[in-house]
Motif scaffolding. Structure first.
Motif, PDB file in Angstrom:
ATOM      1  N   LEU A  38      -8.561  53.822  45.907  1.00 14.35           N
ATOM      2  CA  LEU A  38      -8.998  52.533  46.442  1.00 14.35           C
ATOM      3  C   LEU A  38      -9.743  51.786  45.347  1.00 14.35           C
ATOM      4  O   LEU A  38     -10.684  52.331  44.745  1.00 14.35           O
ATOM      5  N   TYR A  39      -9.330  50.550  45.087  1.00 19.71           N
ATOM      6  CA  TYR A  39      -9.950  49.723  44.060  1.00 19.71           C
ATOM      7  C   TYR A  39     -10.661  48.565  44.742  1.00 19.71           C
ATOM      8  O   TYR A  39     -10.010  47.737  45.385  1.00 19.71           O
ATOM      9  N   GLU A  40     -11.977  48.498  44.608  1.00 21.04           N
ATOM     10  CA  GLU A  40     -12.706  47.435  45.299  1.00 21.04           C
ATOM     11  C   GLU A  40     -12.480  46.095  44.609  1.00 21.04           C
ATOM     12  O   GLU A  40     -12.577  45.975  43.390  1.00 21.04           O
ATOM     13  N   ILE A  41     -12.147  45.082  45.408  1.00 16.30           N
ATOM     14  CA  ILE A  41     -11.864  43.750  44.861  1.00 16.30           C
ATOM     15  C   ILE A  41     -12.780  42.683  45.458  1.00 16.30           C
ATOM     16  O   ILE A  41     -12.577  41.495  45.202  1.00 16.30           O
ATOM     17  N   THR A  42     -13.792  43.107  46.214  1.00 19.69           N
ATOM     18  CA  THR A  42     -14.711  42.128  46.821  1.00 19.69           C
ATOM     19  C   THR A  42     -15.255  41.162  45.766  1.00 19.69           C
ATOM     20  O   THR A  42     -15.312  39.947  45.999  1.00 19.69           O
ATOM     21  N   ASP A  43     -15.654  41.686  44.621  1.00 18.13           N
ATOM     22  CA  ASP A  43     -16.281  40.851  43.584  1.00 18.13           C
ATOM     23  C   ASP A  43     -15.279  39.973  42.836  1.00 18.13           C
ATOM     24  O   ASP A  43     -15.667  39.129  42.021  1.00 18.13           O
ATOM     25  N   GLN A  44     -13.987  40.213  43.066  1.00 19.83           N
ATOM     26  CA  GLN A  44     -12.968  39.336  42.494  1.00 19.83           C
ATOM     27  C   GLN A  44     -12.734  38.154  43.441  1.00 19.83           C
ATOM     28  O   GLN A  44     -12.481  37.039  43.026  1.00 19.83           O
ATOM     29  N   ILE A  45     -12.806  38.447  44.756  1.00 24.70           N
ATOM     30  CA  ILE A  45     -12.430  37.468  45.771  1.00 24.70           C
ATOM     31  C   ILE A  45     -13.598  36.561  46.170  1.00 24.70           C
ATOM     32  O   ILE A  45     -13.441  35.338  46.271  1.00 24.70           O
ATOM     33  N   ALA A  46     -14.764  37.159  46.399  1.00 33.79           N
ATOM     34  CA  ALA A  46     -15.904  36.395  46.935  1.00 33.79           C
ATOM     35  C   ALA A  46     -16.295  35.196  46.064  1.00 33.79           C
ATOM     36  O   ALA A  46     -16.533  34.103  46.595  1.00 33.79           O
ATOM     37  N   PRO A  47     -16.354  35.349  44.720  1.00 31.20           N
ATOM     38  CA  PRO A  47     -16.720  34.183  43.900  1.00 31.20           C
ATOM     39  C   PRO A  47     -15.716  33.034  44.031  1.00 31.20           C
ATOM     40  O   PRO A  47     -16.105  31.862  44.019  1.00 31.20           O
ATOM     41  N   TRP A  48     -14.437  33.349  44.182  1.00 33.60           N
ATOM     42  CA  TRP A  48     -13.419  32.312  44.346  1.00 33.60           C
ATOM     43  C   TRP A  48     -13.670  31.535  45.643  1.00 33.60           C
ATOM     44  O   TRP A  48     -13.548  30.300  45.667  1.00 33.60           O
ATOM     45  N   VAL A  49     -14.028  32.249  46.703  1.00 30.65           N
ATOM     46  CA  VAL A  49     -14.347  31.593  47.970  1.00 30.65           C
ATOM     47  C   VAL A  49     -15.572  30.696  47.789  1.00 30.65           C
ATOM     48  O   VAL A  49     -15.578  29.537  48.221  1.00 30.65           O
ATOM     49  N   GLN A  50     -16.594  31.206  47.121  1.00 25.10           N
ATOM     50  CA  GLN A  50     -17.819  30.419  46.926  1.00 25.10           C
ATOM     51  C   GLN A  50     -17.567  29.163  46.095  1.00 25.10           C
ATOM     52  O   GLN A  50     -18.066  28.092  46.405  1.00 25.10           O
ATOM     53  N   GLU A  51     -16.731  29.307  45.048  1.00 25.25           N
ATOM     54  CA  GLU A  51     -16.446  28.157  44.173  1.00 25.25           C
ATOM     55  C   GLU A  51     -15.647  27.077  44.902  1.00 25.25           C
ATOM     56  O   GLU A  51     -15.632  25.923  44.474  1.00 25.25           O
ATOM     57  N   SER A  52     -14.968  27.456  45.995  1.00 29.89           N
ATOM     58  CA  SER A  52     -14.193  26.461  46.741  1.00 29.89           C
ATOM     59  C   SER A  52     -15.116  25.433  47.393  1.00 29.89           C
ATOM     60  O   SER A  52     -14.682  24.347  47.775  1.00 29.89           O
ATOM     61  N   GLY A  53     -16.381  25.793  47.547  1.00 27.09           N
ATOM     62  CA  GLY A  53     -17.355  24.860  48.114  1.00 27.09           C
ATOM     63  C   GLY A  53     -17.260  24.701  49.618  1.00 27.09           C
ATOM     64  O   GLY A  53     -17.953  23.874  50.203  1.00 27.09           O
ATOM     65  N   ARG A  54     -16.408  25.483  50.272  1.00 27.22           N
ATOM     66  CA  ARG A  54     -16.300  25.372  51.730  1.00 27.22           C
ATOM     67  C   ARG A  54     -17.257  26.380  52.382  1.00 27.22           C
ATOM     68  O   ARG A  54     -17.227  27.557  52.075  1.00 27.22           O
ATOM     69  N   SER A  55     -18.051  25.877  53.324  1.00 22.94           N
ATOM     70  CA  SER A  55     -19.021  26.795  53.920  1.00 22.94           C
ATOM     71  C   SER A  55     -18.373  27.588  55.052  1.00 22.94           C
ATOM     72  O   SER A  55     -18.729  28.725  55.307  1.00 22.94           O
ATOM     73  N   GLN A  56     -17.379  26.977  55.739  1.00 24.45           N
ATOM     74  CA  GLN A  56     -16.726  27.674  56.835  1.00 24.45           C
ATOM     75  C   GLN A  56     -15.210  27.626  56.643  1.00 24.45           C
ATOM     76  O   GLN A  56     -14.681  26.628  56.168  1.00 24.45           O
TER      77      GLN A  56
END
Lengths: 138, 138, 138
Positions: B14-32
């Motif tokens: 299992l390779y954790e990818i949370t730290d690859q995905i979460a910043p992309w979501v944050q940079e999108s600027g959408r709160s919801q």
């Protein structure tokens, strides 16, 4: 945007539905989006699997029928929901283990499937069925 | 909004990818919103699992390799799709049993994961692979 | 649009939550859409299953507890994440095999479930728990 699709099945098998779904997505005229498929039954599944070698589908079917044997198998003697036939409760169990819905990004007007991925309806019952699925495109 | 991510794997794990995905979501600027992840392969999976104790991941791997043994195991002698190695068809089976896509609500600009939840790519093949996944944010 | 729901569980069982979720969808006033449910835990699952005969739920529970026995079972002696009790690691494994999220199209202001489909939270732990799930409506 939603549409309803019907898949006619003739016993336990994987039925490829990519060519039923993809044209509907293309006709929507949206180049980017999210496609969700949902099957309105509790004894069949949706599955994305390799569509190159048909032996993959045969092996999947063989594995599942060993993992969840018919109710007539001695190892399944504990089952109580058996009055709809030996394939019924195992079908519910397989439907719990495999997806009832699939979410697939749409790119360039098409479901963004990988090279070897096809979309399947996986029938878990022996008798012919007419399966209804709902497609939703965001 | 879509993005493509690549995950390099080095064997079944299992390779954790949370730290690859979460910043992309944050940079999108959408709160919801709603984040969907989709992997374009039929021999690896996406999975949300506990990321506190690494022994959970080891135990998951051990369980899965017993539930779906290599094709070289006598119990799997019925498999026919075996010419790509003893880990190939079992990888397809595991990819059928575990998710090919994940849908995660976004809150406060982040995937709304629980305290112990991490997002993983679960590699089912022995050889190193480069895995492509598509992220879609509604 | 998002909402948070809490489900109180009292041991391993399926808890139907259709009547908790459907009114929220109806009150949103949207006739068409996509409902996503996501559970913020790694030892329980979401599941769509038959809600007519309660024996289906009992059989599912019985099957799962045989497929993934407690850590105290000799066949599970290889497990290492065992300090939280014999039901803990099996709960993680069941949570890997069953869905953490469900995507259901909304039609006529309601989740477009089939005649026999109900939405369940499937608790895999023995002790009572308060489970948090997030509903997202597109």
């Amino acid at each position: 945007m939603q549409a309803e699709f019907t898949v006619t099945t003739r016993g336990q098998a994987l039925y490829e539905i990519t060519d039923q779904i993809a044209p509907w997505v293309q006709e929507s005229g949206r180049s980017q989006g999210l496609l969700t498929l949902f099957v309105q039954h509790t004894s069949c599944s949706l599955l994305i699997q390799e569509n190159a070698d048909p032996e993959v589908q045969g092996d999947l079917l063989a594995y599942l029928s060993r993992l969840v044997p018919p109710a007539s198998d001695p190892s399944m003697a504990y089952l109580r929901h058996t009055y709809e036939g030996p394939d019924d409760m195992p079908a519910h169990i397989k439907a719990a283990l495999l997806p009832v819905s699939l979410s697939i990004p749409v790119r360039d007007g098409r479901p963004a499937l990988g090279t070897w991925q096809g979309i399947y309806l996986f029938e878990h019952r022996d008798a012919p069925h007419s399966r209804r699925l709902i497609a939703h495109l965001v």
